[in-house]
Design a protein around this motif. Structure first.
Motif, short mmCIF file in Angstrom:
data_model
loop_
_atom_site.label_atom_id
_atom_site.label_comp_id
_atom_site.label_asym_id
_atom_site.label_seq_id
_atom_site.Cartn_x
_atom_site.Cartn_y
_atom_site.Cartn_z
N THR A 41 -8.40 -27.37 -5.33
CA THR A 41 -8.35 -28.22 -4.13
C THR A 41 -8.93 -27.50 -2.93
OG1 THR A 41 -6.35 -29.32 -4.95
CG2 THR A 41 -6.80 -29.51 -2.59
N ARG A 45 -12.55 -28.38 -1.03
CA ARG A 45 -12.50 -28.75 0.39
C ARG A 45 -13.40 -27.87 1.24
NH1 ARG A 45 -9.02 -31.80 3.44
NH2 ARG A 45 -8.64 -31.14 5.60
N LEU A 80 -3.24 -28.68 4.73
CA LEU A 80 -3.65 -29.97 4.18
C LEU A 80 -2.80 -31.12 4.71
CD1 LEU A 80 -4.42 -29.09 0.45
CD2 LEU A 80 -6.03 -29.70 2.23
#
Length: 647
Positions: A41, A45, A80
């Protein structure tokens, strides 16, 4: 353990990325730091979205390209889920396969930043408090050569700028009253020597050094050595003013007490001295006592007359008078209370007839009442207005003086009325007794002649009538003699002087020796101190009391004790017996003229002897009273002034 496994286990975030922000590697610690659920993740990103502030990454990269490395760069990071935290990032620019690679570490410093921020906020608030306080807070080096801190309150208190104190730490001494500078310098030396100091002194030459301050300082010691001097300065002008005013008020009250309790001073002298004390305490030049005549003629006005005064005002001198409507005192009368005007022009008095006549800028006055009737006023005034209203203490002092004058005027009226009554009584007693003597002498002569010429021819009943007539004439003669003695207490009195009561007692016992012998009386005399008295009246006083004790002894031989002791109201004398006593219901009237007691033999006295005793004692400024119980004896007590003149 290879290099990558080592990075995986580090507690700080480690990353490798391109210049554009594409992550090539992140360790688990960085994944946790960024709030992601997996390494993929984060890598997908990339790094730019994690910078909370736009442009902060560009600045970081520019510095890195310019310097080759950046150490301890603090940056806000957005996780996040949107949560922001602070990170400290160090990075190095390297090359791999021909392209630039960034390798770096990130540490979470959010807690440290929070603590630092709180510390900054505390310092800000403390600085704000220090700047807003009315106290001057200061910090100097140990030798007073450098001003390390001074707040803005210093400027108001000292009348000097803080800049001047930073330029020269000892310029504050120029703002200290010259008489206080030596004590201040001694206090500075004490602080430099490692001891605390507390001082009070005057400052601010711009205000003629009228400001008072309290200074408390303490040395700051490290390893046994003074490195700083810290303290504060608090203005205490109001407290000092209160202390001075309280001390002045107390001193004035003490002077008033001394004057008003001095019986040697005449009333007029006492009033003049009280007016002087009042004017001095109030800070005004004029003090005056007035008589007020409010009984005006039809369509007219009352009158104010100055009885006595202090000060040089032309229209406030003794004897000066004016219509009541043109006086300040009328406001005191109208208000029936203290009237205080500290600034007459500001209060609208400039167009008033009183202001036009007297031109007084300040005034305070109290009424003088005698038996509920207005008689005058006690007033204090100044030509200039006062800056402040009259204080409660100032008003109280004026009230005290006016009340004392009222009381004294009432006492003067009482004494005058009593003197007039006594004079009328004395005149009546003298005339009555004198006019009665001649007809009584004629009656006695004819009774004696009748008894001598025809006494042998009287039967038993006639003899009884004759005895009644002779006894009545004798009692009438005694009453007239006593009435004359009563009248002569004032008319034939000597000026009191130092007298030995023991000599008076000796004379009395000689005069009464026949009565003492016949009654088998015993008289005990203690130590009697000297008094100020009329010697003849002192003998009369003791003779009446001793004779009274013999007359009312009862069945037993009289036992009479005469004693005395010095007291706060003069010398207290007691004449005691063990006789029949006096019923309680008779004790209140025992000193009134013609109040008679009855002896055991049934004969009556004239009822004047004890009235003469009271008149003698009263004339000497003393008191007389009786303490008695039926069948328990009687003690007469009276006071006479000492040889120093106190009563």
């Amino acid at each position: 353990m290879d290099h990558e496994r080592f990075l995986e286990q580090l507690p700080v975030g480690v990353f490798r990325s391109t210049i554009d922000g594409e992550y090539l590697y992140v360790n688990p610690a960085l994944v946790d730091l960024l709030g992601a659920d997996s390494r993929d993740t984060v890598i997908e990103r990339g790094s730019p979205p994690f910078y909370a502030e736009p442009g902060s990454r560009e600045e970081f990269v520019d510095a890195l390209e310019e310097q080759g490395n950046v150490l301890g760069h603090e940056v806000r990071i957005e996780q996040l889920d949107g949560t922001e935290l602070w990170g400290s990032m160090s990075a190095w620019l390297t090359t791999s396969d021909g392209r630039s690679i960034i390798e770096g570490v990130i540490e979470d410093i959010s807690e440290r930043r929070r603590i630092e921020q709180e510390s900054v906020e505390r310092e800000r608030r403390l600085q704000q408090l220090m700047d807003s306080t009315d106290d001057a807070l200061w910090l100097f080096d140990a030798e007073w050569q450098e001003t390390l801190y001074i707040n803005a309150a210093y400027e108001d208190i000292w009348g000097q700028s803080t800049e001047s104190l930073y330029d020269d730490p000892k310029t504050f001494l120029e703002g200290v009253h010259p008489e206080d500078r030596e004590a201040v310098q001694e206090g500075m030396a004490t602080l430099s020597a490692g001891e605390s100091a507390k001082l009070e002194f005057r400052v601010n030459p711009d205000e003629d050094f009228q400001r008072w301050v309290s200074v408390q300082g303490s040395p700051v010691v490290r390893d046994g050595e003074v490195i700083r001097i810290a303290g504060y300065t608090r203005e205490i002008t109001d407290r000092k003013r209160e202390q001075r005013d309280k001390a002045a008020y107390t001193a004035s009250l003490n002077e008033i007490y001394e004057i008003t309790t001095d019986t040697e001073r005449e009333f007029e002298q006492q009033v003049d001295e009280l007016l002087t004390i009042g004017a001095d305490y109030l800070g005004v030049p004029y003090g005056f006592l007035t008589d007020i005549d409010v009984a005006a003629e039809a369509g007219g006005d009352g009158t104010q007359t100055i009885v006595t005064s202090v000060g040089s005002h032309e229209q406030l001198q003794s004897g000066a008078s004016c219509p009541l409507g043109e006086s300040y005192c009328r406001t005191t009368i109208e208000s029936n209370d203290l009237q205080a005007i500290h600034d007459a022009p500001a209060a609208g008095w400039e167009a008033d007839p009183a202001y036009e006549r007297f031109n007084l800028g300040s005034y305070i006055g109290g009424s003088v009442y005698v038996d509920g009737d207005l008689e005058g006023t006690v007033c204090f005034a100044g030509s200039a207005p006062r800056d402040e209203a009259f204080s409660e203490r100032e008003r109280a002092l004026v009230w005290i003086i006016s009340q004392w004058v009222s009381h004294q005027r009432e006492q003067q009226r009482r004494r005058k009325e009593l003197r007039q009554r006594n004079e009328r009584l004395q005149q009546f007693a003298y005339i009555a007794s004198h006019d009665l003597q001649e007809p009584l002498r004629m009656v006695s002569s004819y009774i004696d002649l009748l008894d001598s010429e025809y006494g042998d021819e009287f039967d038993e009943e006639a003899r009884e009538y004759m005895d009644f007539a002779i006894d009545g004439a004798d009692r009438m003669r005694n009453m007239i003699d006593d009435l004359l003695k009563f009248a002569r207490v004032e008319s034939e009195a000597e000026q009191p002087h130092s007298v030995d009561p023991n000599e008076a007692i000796d004379d009395v016992l000689d005069d009464l020796q026949l009565s003492i012998k016949e009654s088998d009386a015993s008289v005990t005399v203690g130590e009697l101190p000297e008094v100020r008295a009329d010697p003849n009246q002192l003998r009369q006083l003791f003779q009446n009391l001793v004779a009274n004790a013999i007359d009312y002894a009862g069945d037993e031989p009289p036992e009479i004790d005469i004693d005395a002791e010095n007291g706060i109201n003069g010398v207290l004398f007691t004449v005691s017996d063990q006789g029949i006593g006096i019923p309680e219901q008779q004790q209140d009237n025992i000193f009134q003229v013609f109040t008679r007691g009855t002896r055991d033999d049934g004969t009556d006295n004239t009822g004047i002897g004890l009235a003469i005793c009271q008149r003698i004692v009263t004339r000497h400024g003393g008191d007389i009273w009786v303490d008695s119980e039926p069948d328990e004896g009687t003690t007469f007590c009276f006071t006479l002034p000492t040889t120093e003149g106190t009563a």
